[in-house]
Design a protein around this motif. Structure first.
Motif, mmCIF file in Angstrom:
data_model
loop_
_atom_site.group_PDB
_atom_site.id
_atom_site.type_symbol
_atom_site.label_atom_id
_atom_site.label_comp_id
_atom_site.label_asym_id
_atom_site.label_seq_id
_atom_site.Cartn_x
_atom_site.Cartn_y
_atom_site.Cartn_z
ATOM 1 N N ASN A 17 0.821 -1.212 0.000
ATOM 2 C CA ASN A 17 0.000 0.000 0.000
ATOM 3 C C ASN A 17 0.856 1.263 0.000
ATOM 4 O O ASN A 17 0.624 2.190 -0.776
ATOM 5 C CB ASN A 17 -0.948 0.007 1.204
ATOM 6 N N ILE A 18 1.852 1.310 0.860
ATOM 7 C CA ILE A 18 2.736 2.478 0.942
ATOM 8 C C ILE A 18 3.527 2.641 -0.346
ATOM 9 O O ILE A 18 3.662 3.749 -0.881
ATOM 10 C CB ILE A 18 3.672 2.356 2.162
ATOM 11 N N PHE A 19 4.027 1.539 -0.888
ATOM 12 C CA PHE A 19 4.819 1.583 -2.119
ATOM 13 C C PHE A 19 3.974 2.090 -3.293
ATOM 14 O O PHE A 19 4.402 2.963 -4.055
ATOM 15 C CB PHE A 19 5.386 0.192 -2.428
ATOM 16 N N TYR A 20 2.764 1.588 -3.435
ATOM 17 C CA TYR A 20 1.906 1.996 -4.544
ATOM 18 C C TYR A 20 1.543 3.476 -4.437
ATOM 19 O O TYR A 20 1.564 4.203 -5.424
ATOM 20 C CB TYR A 20 0.644 1.128 -4.600
ATOM 21 N N LYS A 21 1.250 3.938 -3.240
ATOM 22 C CA LYS A 21 0.912 5.349 -3.055
ATOM 23 C C LYS A 21 2.108 6.254 -3.316
ATOM 24 O O LYS A 21 1.967 7.344 -3.863
ATOM 25 C CB LYS A 21 0.325 5.575 -1.670
ATOM 26 N N SER A 22 3.308 5.783 -2.984
ATOM 27 C CA SER A 22 4.501 6.586 -3.284
ATOM 28 C C SER A 22 4.746 6.643 -4.793
ATOM 29 O O SER A 22 5.216 7.659 -5.305
ATOM 30 C CB SER A 22 5.723 6.046 -2.549
ATOM 31 N N LEU A 23 4.412 5.575 -5.516
ATOM 32 C CA LEU A 23 4.533 5.606 -6.980
ATOM 33 C C LEU A 23 3.585 6.641 -7.580
ATOM 34 O O LEU A 23 3.966 7.371 -8.503
ATOM 35 C CB LEU A 23 4.225 4.234 -7.582
ATOM 36 N N GLY A 55 -8.731 10.161 -11.967
ATOM 37 C CA GLY A 55 -7.899 9.663 -10.889
ATOM 38 C C GLY A 55 -8.220 8.229 -10.519
ATOM 39 O O GLY A 55 -8.992 7.545 -11.206
ATOM 40 N N TYR A 56 -7.604 7.790 -9.419
ATOM 41 C CA TYR A 56 -7.720 6.415 -8.953
ATOM 42 C C TYR A 56 -7.838 6.378 -7.438
ATOM 43 O O TYR A 56 -7.298 7.214 -6.742
ATOM 44 C CB TYR A 56 -6.488 5.594 -9.341
ATOM 45 N N GLN A 57 -8.529 5.354 -6.979
ATOM 46 C CA GLN A 57 -8.515 5.008 -5.563
ATOM 47 C C GLN A 57 -8.015 3.574 -5.503
ATOM 48 O O GLN A 57 -8.521 2.708 -6.216
ATOM 49 C CB GLN A 57 -9.896 5.103 -4.942
ATOM 50 N N THR A 58 -7.009 3.333 -4.702
ATOM 51 C CA THR A 58 -6.400 2.002 -4.663
ATOM 52 C C THR A 58 -6.387 1.444 -3.245
ATOM 53 O O THR A 58 -6.348 2.189 -2.271
ATOM 54 C CB THR A 58 -4.940 2.050 -5.159
ATOM 55 N N SER A 59 -6.427 0.135 -3.177
ATOM 56 C CA SER A 59 -6.209 -0.549 -1.906
ATOM 57 C C SER A 59 -5.678 -1.952 -2.202
ATOM 58 O O SER A 59 -6.038 -2.566 -3.206
ATOM 59 C CB SER A 59 -7.491 -0.620 -1.077
ATOM 60 N N ILE A 60 -4.829 -2.409 -1.338
ATOM 61 C CA ILE A 60 -4.271 -3.753 -1.430
ATOM 62 C C ILE A 60 -4.594 -4.437 -0.112
ATOM 63 O O ILE A 60 -4.257 -3.932 0.954
ATOM 64 C CB ILE A 60 -2.756 -3.720 -1.682
ATOM 65 N N LEU A 68 -5.401 -9.078 -2.802
ATOM 66 C CA LEU A 68 -6.355 -8.448 -3.702
ATOM 67 C C LEU A 68 -5.904 -7.014 -3.947
ATOM 68 O O LEU A 68 -5.720 -6.247 -3.013
ATOM 69 C CB LEU A 68 -7.757 -8.428 -3.083
ATOM 70 N N VAL A 69 -5.701 -6.674 -5.210
ATOM 71 C CA VAL A 69 -5.373 -5.307 -5.598
ATOM 72 C C VAL A 69 -6.636 -4.707 -6.195
ATOM 73 O O VAL A 69 -7.144 -5.205 -7.206
ATOM 74 C CB VAL A 69 -4.217 -5.265 -6.621
ATOM 75 N N ASN A 70 -7.136 -3.675 -5.572
ATOM 76 C CA ASN A 70 -8.359 -3.024 -6.020
ATOM 77 C C ASN A 70 -8.016 -1.624 -6.518
ATOM 78 O O ASN A 70 -7.477 -0.815 -5.773
ATOM 79 C CB ASN A 70 -9.362 -2.949 -4.867
ATOM 80 N N ILE A 71 -8.314 -1.359 -7.788
ATOM 81 C CA ILE A 71 -8.067 -0.044 -8.383
ATOM 82 C C ILE A 71 -9.382 0.438 -8.982
ATOM 83 O O ILE A 71 -9.906 -0.170 -9.908
ATOM 84 C CB ILE A 71 -6.973 -0.101 -9.463
ATOM 85 N N ASP A 72 -9.914 1.509 -8.421
ATOM 86 C CA ASP A 72 -11.166 2.098 -8.903
ATOM 87 C C ASP A 72 -10.866 3.396 -9.623
ATOM 88 O O ASP A 72 -10.098 4.223 -9.135
ATOM 89 C CB ASP A 72 -12.119 2.388 -7.746
ATOM 90 N N VAL A 73 -11.485 3.584 -10.771
ATOM 91 C CA VAL A 73 -11.369 4.834 -11.505
ATOM 92 C C VAL A 73 -12.341 5.826 -10.891
ATOM 93 O O VAL A 73 -13.472 5.488 -10.558
ATOM 94 C CB VAL A 73 -11.696 4.613 -12.999
#
Length: 114
Positions: A17-23, A55-60, A68-73
């Motif tokens: 989660n932290i890594f994806y948000k930093s990207l 944009g995106y909302q993400t959660s792992i 589960l990787v959830n990516i919502d537009v």
């Protein structure tokens, strides 16, 4: 909730989660609330003083023994006028009740600085 998982698995989920948000921050996405938006692909509605940012909302998270990787537009509609412009508009139309009207209209609003 995670009683069936070992601690290292939970730590990995937090890392992902932290890594994806930093990207997202590295590629110039701006965080508004819990979601991330980009200014680069915005759609301008100059006539209405609005912009639509994609944009995106993400959660792992853990799901049935895996990840589960959830990516919502998502999209965000933003006003392009400043708080100062908005304040002057309310002052012009308020008829002596400026403070109450301005406070009620700004309550809960998100203001971006550029």
């Amino acid at each position: 909730i995670f009683h069936f998982l070992n601690f290292s698995f939970i730590e990995r989920l937090q890392f992902y989660n932290i890594f994806y948000k930093s990207l997202l921050k590295k590629i110039k996405f701006r965080q508004i609330g819990r979601k991330y938006y980009t200014e680069r692909n915005k759609y301008k509605l100059d006539r209405h003083k609005l912009e639509v940012w994609p944009g995106y909302q993400t959660s792992i998270s853990a799901y049935e023994g895996g990840v589960l990787v959830n990516i919502d537009v998502t999209h965000r509609v933003l006003r392009t006028d400043s708080v100062y412009d908005f304040m002057n508009e309310v002052m012009r139309d308020s008829r002596g009740r400026f403070q109450e009207e301005f406070t009620s209209m700004m309550k809960g609003a998100i203001v971006l600085t550029r």
